[in-house]
Scaffold this motif. Sequence first.
Motif, PDB file in Angstrom:
ATOM      1  N   ILE A 103       0.847  -1.197   0.000  1.00 26.67           N
ATOM      2  CA  ILE A 103       0.000   0.000   0.000  1.00 26.67           C
ATOM      3  C   ILE A 103       0.877   1.239   0.000  1.00 26.67           C
ATOM      4  O   ILE A 103       0.644   2.202  -0.734  1.00 26.67           O
ATOM      5  CB  ILE A 103      -0.931  -0.004   1.230  1.00 26.67           C
ATOM      6  N   LEU A 104       1.924   1.212   0.825  1.00 23.14           N
ATOM      7  CA  LEU A 104       2.867   2.328   0.890  1.00 23.14           C
ATOM      8  C   LEU A 104       3.540   2.536  -0.460  1.00 23.14           C
ATOM      9  O   LEU A 104       3.577   3.656  -0.998  1.00 23.14           O
ATOM     10  CB  LEU A 104       3.912   2.041   1.967  1.00 23.14           C
ATOM     11  N   GLU A 105       4.069   1.452  -1.032  1.00 20.36           N
ATOM     12  CA  GLU A 105       4.781   1.540  -2.301  1.00 20.36           C
ATOM     13  C   GLU A 105       3.900   2.115  -3.402  1.00 20.36           C
ATOM     14  O   GLU A 105       4.231   3.121  -4.045  1.00 20.36           O
ATOM     15  CB  GLU A 105       5.262   0.146  -2.721  1.00 20.36           C
ATOM     16  N   TYR A 106       2.759   1.493  -3.616  1.00 18.59           N
ATOM     17  CA  TYR A 106       1.927   1.877  -4.763  1.00 18.59           C
ATOM     18  C   TYR A 106       1.343   3.277  -4.582  1.00 18.59           C
ATOM     19  O   TYR A 106       1.266   4.052  -5.537  1.00 18.59           O
ATOM     20  CB  TYR A 106       0.808   0.849  -4.960  1.00 18.59           C
ATOM     21  N   SER A 107       0.927   3.603  -3.362  1.00 20.03           N
ATOM     22  CA  SER A 107       0.345   4.933  -3.135  1.00 20.03           C
ATOM     23  C   SER A 107       1.361   6.026  -3.417  1.00 20.03           C
ATOM     24  O   SER A 107       1.050   7.033  -4.074  1.00 20.03           O
ATOM     25  CB  SER A 107      -0.152   5.055  -1.690  1.00 20.03           C
ATOM     26  N   LEU A 108       2.586   5.853  -2.918  1.00 20.19           N
ATOM     27  CA  LEU A 108       3.600   6.877  -3.104  1.00 20.19           C
ATOM     28  C   LEU A 108       4.050   6.977  -4.552  1.00 20.19           C
ATOM     29  O   LEU A 108       4.317   8.070  -5.050  1.00 20.19           O
ATOM     30  CB  LEU A 108       4.799   6.607  -2.189  1.00 20.19           C
ATOM     31  N   VAL A 109       4.134   5.837  -5.252  1.00 24.39           N
ATOM     32  CA  VAL A 109       4.538   5.888  -6.653  1.00 24.39           C
ATOM     33  C   VAL A 109       3.486   6.620  -7.485  1.00 24.39           C
ATOM     34  O   VAL A 109       3.805   7.521  -8.264  1.00 24.39           O
ATOM     35  CB  VAL A 109       4.777   4.477  -7.212  1.00 24.39           C
ATOM     36  N   VAL A 110       2.215   6.234  -7.314  1.00 22.00           N
ATOM     37  CA  VAL A 110       1.149   6.889  -8.080  1.00 22.00           C
ATOM     38  C   VAL A 110       1.122   8.387  -7.784  1.00 22.00           C
ATOM     39  O   VAL A 110       1.048   9.223  -8.696  1.00 22.00           O
ATOM     40  CB  VAL A 110      -0.220   6.254  -7.768  1.00 22.00           C
ATOM     41  N   SER A 111       1.200   8.737  -6.514  1.00 22.37           N
ATOM     42  CA  SER A 111       1.125  10.143  -6.132  1.00 22.37           C
ATOM     43  C   SER A 111       2.338  10.921  -6.635  1.00 22.37           C
ATOM     44  O   SER A 111       2.201  12.039  -7.156  1.00 22.37           O
ATOM     45  CB  SER A 111       1.032  10.268  -4.606  1.00 22.37           C
ATOM     46  N   THR A 112       3.527  10.341  -6.500  1.00 24.57           N
ATOM     47  CA  THR A 112       4.745  11.017  -6.933  1.00 24.57           C
ATOM     48  C   THR A 112       4.739  11.256  -8.439  1.00 24.57           C
ATOM     49  O   THR A 112       5.073  12.348  -8.914  1.00 24.57           O
ATOM     50  CB  THR A 112       5.987  10.193  -6.542  1.00 24.57           C
ATOM     51  N   VAL A 113       4.355  10.239  -9.202  1.00 25.82           N
ATOM     52  CA  VAL A 113       4.335  10.388 -10.660  1.00 25.82           C
ATOM     53  C   VAL A 113       3.259  11.394 -11.082  1.00 25.82           C
ATOM     54  O   VAL A 113       3.467  12.187 -12.008  1.00 25.82           O
ATOM     55  CB  VAL A 113       4.109   9.027 -11.341  1.00 25.82           C
ATOM     56  N   ALA A 114       2.111  11.388 -10.393  1.00 23.00           N
ATOM     57  CA  ALA A 114       1.053  12.349 -10.715  1.00 23.00           C
ATOM     58  C   ALA A 114       1.527  13.780 -10.470  1.00 23.00           C
ATOM     59  O   ALA A 114       1.272  14.685 -11.272  1.00 23.00           O
ATOM     60  CB  ALA A 114      -0.197  12.057  -9.895  1.00 23.00           C
ATOM     61  N   VAL A 115       2.232  13.981  -9.362  1.00 24.24           N
ATOM     62  CA  VAL A 115       2.774  15.315  -9.069  1.00 24.24           C
ATOM     63  C   VAL A 115       3.853  15.675 -10.092  1.00 24.24           C
ATOM     64  O   VAL A 115       3.945  16.828 -10.551  1.00 24.24           O
ATOM     65  CB  VAL A 115       3.331  15.371  -7.633  1.00 24.24           C
ATOM     66  N   GLY A 116       4.681  14.702 -10.474  1.00 20.81           N
ATOM     67  CA  GLY A 116       5.690  14.954 -11.495  1.00 20.81           C
ATOM     68  C   GLY A 116       5.056  15.317 -12.826  1.00 20.81           C
ATOM     69  O   GLY A 116       5.520  16.232 -13.531  1.00 20.81           O
ATOM     70  N   TRP A 117       3.977  14.619 -13.203  1.00 19.75           N
ATOM     71  CA  TRP A 117       3.260  14.950 -14.440  1.00 19.75           C
ATOM     72  C   TRP A 117       2.698  16.360 -14.367  1.00 19.75           C
ATOM     73  O   TRP A 117       2.784  17.125 -15.334  1.00 19.75           O
ATOM     74  CB  TRP A 117       2.139  13.939 -14.656  1.00 19.75           C
ATOM     75  N   SER A 118       2.153  16.710 -13.220  1.00 22.92           N
ATOM     76  CA  SER A 118       1.617  18.056 -13.031  1.00 22.92           C
ATOM     77  C   SER A 118       2.715  19.100 -13.176  1.00 22.92           C
ATOM     78  O   SER A 118       2.493  20.195 -13.713  1.00 22.92           O
ATOM     79  CB  SER A 118       0.966  18.178 -11.652  1.00 22.92           C
ATOM     80  N   GLY A 119       3.921  18.776 -12.720  1.00 18.85           N
ATOM     81  CA  GLY A 119       5.033  19.707 -12.832  1.00 18.85           C
ATOM     82  C   GLY A 119       5.375  20.044 -14.273  1.00 18.85           C
ATOM     83  O   GLY A 119       5.822  21.153 -14.584  1.00 18.85           O
TER      84      GLY A 119
END
Length: 466
Positions: free
Chosen positions: A111-127
């Motif tokens: 849960i930790l791994e997948y949540s952080l990866v999805v969130s991090t990549v989404a924020v990176g895409w937003s950047g």
Amino acid sequence: MSKLFRKKEIIVGDAQPADQRMARTLSWPHLVALGVGAIVGTGILTLIGVGADRAGPAVLISFAVAGLICACAALAYAEMSTMMPASGSAYTYSYAVLGEVFAWVIGWSLILEYSLVVSTVAVGWSGYAAPLLHDWLGYPLELARGPELGGIINLPAIFIIAVVAGLLSVGTKESATLNAVLVLVKIATLTLFVAVALPHFDATNLEPFMPFGFGKTMAPDGVERGVMAAAAIIFFAFYGFDAISTAAEETKNPERNLPIGIVGSMLACTVIYMVVAAAAVGALPFTSFADSPEPLALILRDLQQPGIATIIAAAAVIALPTVILAFLYGQSRIFLVMARDGFLPPALARISSRGTPVRITMITAALVSIIAGVLPIDEIAALANAGTLAAFAAVALCMLILRRRAPDAPRPFRTPAALLVGLIAILGCAYLFLSLPTKTQLYFLVWNGLGLLAYFGYGMHKSLAK
């Protein structure tokens, strides 16, 4: 005490209740594309710079070490997934082999791994996307940053998660087909970088080759450096193939197609990474792009190729959602299996008429949207590596235990040199974990301490295991 180690009987195929049965629509090309889509993402686009800052030109060894450990873990996943072709990945294997409390810890780590990866990549895409929206449409940047960066909420990050969740809800096959197209865009982009950068290869840029040594050491500037320190971070760029094992129940002929998808995507990405890394460190002195947030684009601009740099940046924006798709897919399937086991409300395990778990997909998307929209994730993102290392080591351990406990059990895919491969995966993951920043290790222990409190206070009593 016996409840802690009770094991789960794995139910596969038509033995699943009708309202929990998912449609089998995926073939091996879909699975390879799913794996490559998850693996080739922000890691290769950004972590070459971080790795070079930690290891210098020896980042090539860091890539090789991380790739070897992940390849061994991939072989263990391939064997376990064909023995237990059910959703849930490392969580399911741990439940069947190690017992319930271990399964909970691994599920909590995933849960930790997948949540952080999805969130991090989404924020990176937003950047990448937010400046374009600002320039073209006057979009307020306060609505593209979380509160920790002085904004209000990161709406573009939430938007891309919603789009991907909607696509997954429409149908798994449709999602996988679009994913395959975007994966080809990513591979073409990296091929373009290599074609432009490789002719500028200069061997003098590789000297000194290992300026910070092999093991993790604290540099005078307070940064932990060395080949293994870099490998522990670069590891982020390799995982993602584990999401394939969560697709077991939606795969045609899983005994044949799962190993092809898992091992095939891992081998393809290792080759891609080594070639791209060699082109990068050979084109410029590593200090020129060390710790840059966009090392490939920076290298191209330094080589007087700004147009190619722009193309690669644009292609990254188009293709990054494949990482979100693969990990959101994997996380929703793990939540689905935990709901089947009673750890989440059983109603969440119901499948739509199209054969997809719409409810759990939407709830998963809502959770990661909160993280991506408002929570600070910069320092905590390395936690994804810690959770993944725990899962990889658990799968390799499960493989070795079953080789001894059930040597004659059917194994459609048999890992060659299983003892050696399993030990490399387990010991390698342990060494990489010790090479992570000390703060990350502490956060991981705190997270799993909270997980055990949740298990003893709730999960153990709700479990449907007998």
